[in-house]
Motif scaffolding. Structure first.
Motif, mmCIF file in Angstrom:
data_model
loop_
_atom_site.group_PDB
_atom_site.id
_atom_site.type_symbol
_atom_site.label_atom_id
_atom_site.label_comp_id
_atom_site.label_asym_id
_atom_site.label_seq_id
_atom_site.Cartn_x
_atom_site.Cartn_y
_atom_site.Cartn_z
ATOM 1 N N ARG A 42 43.356 1.116 -59.937
ATOM 2 C CA ARG A 42 42.795 0.028 -59.137
ATOM 3 C C ARG A 42 43.899 -0.925 -58.684
ATOM 4 N NH1 ARG A 42 36.989 -1.801 -61.887
ATOM 5 N NH2 ARG A 42 35.794 -0.020 -61.099
ATOM 6 N N GLY A 43 44.926 -1.080 -59.508
ATOM 7 C CA GLY A 43 46.079 -1.880 -59.101
ATOM 8 C C GLY A 43 46.861 -1.208 -57.982
ATOM 9 N N VAL A 44 47.004 0.117 -58.072
ATOM 10 C CA VAL A 44 47.696 0.873 -57.018
ATOM 11 C C VAL A 44 46.965 0.727 -55.689
ATOM 12 C CG1 VAL A 44 48.290 3.197 -56.217
ATOM 13 C CG2 VAL A 44 48.737 2.545 -58.597
ATOM 14 N N LEU A 45 45.659 0.972 -55.709
ATOM 15 C CA LEU A 45 44.873 0.913 -54.476
ATOM 16 C C LEU A 45 44.838 -0.501 -53.901
ATOM 17 C CD1 LEU A 45 41.934 3.255 -55.528
ATOM 18 C CD2 LEU A 45 43.633 3.720 -53.765
ATOM 19 N N CYS A 46 44.829 -1.488 -54.796
ATOM 20 C CA CYS A 46 44.819 -2.875 -54.337
ATOM 21 C C CYS A 46 46.043 -3.170 -53.478
ATOM 22 C CB CYS A 46 44.789 -3.827 -55.532
ATOM 23 S SG CYS A 46 45.026 -5.552 -55.055
ATOM 24 N N TRP B 182 43.150 -9.362 -41.975
ATOM 25 C CA TRP B 182 41.778 -9.505 -42.478
ATOM 26 C C TRP B 182 41.198 -8.172 -42.948
ATOM 27 C CZ3 TRP B 182 40.029 -14.626 -41.932
ATOM 28 C CH2 TRP B 182 38.792 -14.882 -42.516
ATOM 29 N N MET B 183 41.422 -7.117 -42.188
ATOM 30 C CA MET B 183 40.737 -5.846 -42.458
ATOM 31 C C MET B 183 41.106 -5.238 -43.815
ATOM 32 S SD MET B 183 40.691 -4.171 -38.628
ATOM 33 C CE MET B 183 42.454 -4.394 -38.366
ATOM 34 N N PRO B 184 42.387 -5.007 -44.130
ATOM 35 C CA PRO B 184 42.687 -4.396 -45.438
ATOM 36 C C PRO B 184 42.391 -5.313 -46.624
ATOM 37 C CG PRO B 184 44.710 -4.958 -44.278
ATOM 38 C CD PRO B 184 43.598 -5.153 -43.304
ATOM 39 N N ILE B 185 42.486 -6.641 -46.434
ATOM 40 C CA ILE B 185 42.174 -7.559 -47.531
ATOM 41 C C ILE B 185 40.682 -7.520 -47.850
ATOM 42 C CG2 ILE B 185 42.297 -9.945 -48.333
ATOM 43 C CD1 ILE B 185 44.994 -8.422 -47.973
ATOM 44 N N PHE C 115 39.144 -6.499 -51.651
ATOM 45 C CA PHE C 115 38.329 -7.432 -52.423
ATOM 46 C C PHE C 115 36.927 -6.884 -52.655
ATOM 47 C CE2 PHE C 115 36.056 -11.342 -53.454
ATOM 48 C CZ PHE C 115 36.965 -11.970 -54.287
ATOM 49 N N TYR C 116 36.342 -6.293 -51.642
ATOM 50 C CA TYR C 116 34.984 -5.783 -51.794
ATOM 51 C C TYR C 116 34.927 -4.596 -52.759
ATOM 52 C CZ TYR C 116 30.299 -4.130 -50.730
ATOM 53 O OH TYR C 116 28.988 -3.741 -50.841
ATOM 54 N N MET C 117 35.995 -3.791 -52.766
ATOM 55 C CA MET C 117 36.023 -2.616 -53.633
ATOM 56 C C MET C 117 36.346 -2.961 -55.088
ATOM 57 S SD MET C 117 35.165 -0.012 -51.825
ATOM 58 C CE MET C 117 35.715 1.374 -52.818
ATOM 59 N N GLY C 118 36.681 -4.207 -55.356
ATOM 60 C CA GLY C 118 36.943 -4.614 -56.733
ATOM 61 C C GLY C 118 38.260 -4.114 -57.287
ATOM 62 N N PHE C 119 39.239 -3.893 -56.412
ATOM 63 C CA PHE C 119 40.555 -3.470 -56.870
ATOM 64 C C PHE C 119 41.259 -4.638 -57.564
ATOM 65 C CE2 PHE C 119 40.525 -0.326 -53.079
ATOM 66 C CZ PHE C 119 39.767 0.569 -53.811
ATOM 67 N N VAL D 8 53.662 -0.018 -57.822
ATOM 68 C CA VAL D 8 53.641 1.382 -57.397
ATOM 69 C C VAL D 8 52.888 1.534 -56.078
ATOM 70 C CG1 VAL D 8 52.795 3.693 -57.975
ATOM 71 C CG2 VAL D 8 53.867 2.272 -59.745
ATOM 72 N N GLY D 9 51.741 0.893 -55.961
ATOM 73 C CA GLY D 9 50.933 1.042 -54.754
ATOM 74 C C GLY D 9 51.604 0.504 -53.512
ATOM 75 N N GLY D 10 52.138 -0.715 -53.591
ATOM 76 C CA GLY D 10 52.757 -1.318 -52.416
ATOM 77 C C GLY D 10 54.032 -0.639 -51.993
ATOM 78 N N LEU D 11 54.900 -0.353 -52.966
ATOM 79 C CA LEU D 11 56.195 0.229 -52.634
ATOM 80 C C LEU D 11 56.063 1.682 -52.206
ATOM 81 C CD1 LEU D 11 59.231 -0.155 -52.460
ATOM 82 C CD2 LEU D 11 59.401 0.393 -54.895
ATOM 83 N N THR D 12 55.236 2.442 -52.910
ATOM 84 C CA THR D 12 55.126 3.877 -52.628
ATOM 85 C C THR D 12 54.351 4.167 -51.352
ATOM 86 O OG1 THR D 12 55.199 4.362 -54.995
ATOM 87 C CG2 THR D 12 54.363 6.089 -53.537
ATOM 88 N N PHE D 13 53.154 3.587 -51.231
ATOM 89 C CA PHE D 13 52.265 3.964 -50.141
ATOM 90 C C PHE D 13 52.445 3.143 -48.863
ATOM 91 C CE2 PHE D 13 50.015 5.552 -53.916
ATOM 92 C CZ PHE D 13 49.842 6.870 -53.526
#
Length: 283
Positions: free
Chosen positions: A167-171, A196-199, A203-207, A246-251
């Motif tokens: 969930r941290g990665v996807l966030c 706005w769109m990715p934020i 938030f809605y997905m609970g990441f 990991v999520g921000g740097l990798t993806f």
């Protein structure tokens, strides 16, 4: 809205990362403090809206206002510098070292935490009249969030830890996409729409967002949540920080850098045969 193509805004990403490495300690901490405080206020706003309307979607639709404001004001979140700052080192910008990258991360973490904790204390006081009355519905919800997203993970052991990490990665995949989306436009409206769109999605997905959690969990403890500081750190904050990195740097950071700043050599195109008729070719 004015649009920059990927090769242009990836260059801006690297330049931004380099600038953050060489920023003074004072400026880095102040900007991080304000970012943590504004994002915490946005989280408090979103939880309040969700409780009062009974709709998590409405809260998620409105939460990005804080994210947009803090980035338009030039403040820094840990999730953003996780993605941007390493690119300056990978690009071998002069003077950018691993030590400089880690220094920036540490200062931004400290500033974000201080800002979020300040707002957590203020909101706890507001919601309880300085701890003289029982927590209201919003305050109770903050306590419930903290319990479900610490002890709730711990109840599942290793599976819970893996779920928390992912969930941290996807966030930060989404949040860093929002950071980058702000760079693809030169107009305020374009930047806001892009962010706005990715934020909204995250938030809605609970990441799990490390800086949002710097507000949610300390305020939850103050407001009677059934979990401890150790629960918060071990079963949320630390794994979330790693997942966000990991999520921000990798993806986001590395993928954009690899394919736009340092694209691979193109394949050789085969020679085209002249398929025109002799009469047409002779003209």
């Amino acid at each position: 809205m004015s649009y920059l193509n990927p090769s242009e805004f990836v260059g801006k990403m690297i330049d931004a990362g380099e600038a953050k490495v060489f920023m003074s300690t004072r400026d880095t901490v102040i900007r991080a403090y304000m970012a943590g405080a504004i994002l915490a206020l946005a989280a408090a706003f979103a939880v309040t809206v969700t409780v009062q309307t009974g709709s998590a979607l409405v809260g998620a639709l409105l939460f990005p206002v804080g994210f947009c404001l803090l980035y338009l004001l030039g403040f820094d979140l840990l999730t953003g510098v996780f993605t941007l700052v390493p690119l300056a080192w990978i690009d071998r910008r002069p003077g950018v070292t691993v030590k400089g990258v880690l220094r920036n991360w540490a200062l931004v973490f400290a500033g974000n935490f201080a800002g979020a904790l300040t707002v957590a204390l203020m909101m706890a006081v507001i919601l309880t009249f300085a701890f003289t009355v029982a927590p209201n519905e919003v305050a109770q919800r903050l306590g419930e969030i903290g319990t479900s997203r610490t002890v709730g993970y711990a109840d599942h052991g290793a599976a819970g830890m893996l779920t928390l990490f992912l969930r941290g990665v996807l966030c930060n995949w989404m949040v860093s996409t929002g950071v980058v989306a702000a760079m693809i436009s030169t107009s305020v409206s374009g930047k806001v729409i892009g962010m706005w769109m990715p934020i909204l999605v995250f938030f809605y997905m609970g990441f799990e967002h490390s800086v949002v959690n710097m507000f949610l969990f300390p305020s939850g403890i103050m407001l009677g949540g059934d979990f401890s500081i150790v629960d918060y750190l071990v079963w949320n904050e630390f794994p979330t920080v790693v997942g966000n990195l990991v999520g921000g740097l990798t993806f986001v950071g590395l993928t954009l850098y690899a394919t736009h700043a340092r694209p691979g050599a193109g394949r050789t195109r085969p020679a085209r045969e002249d398929v025109r008729t002799p009469e047409v070719a002779a003209r």
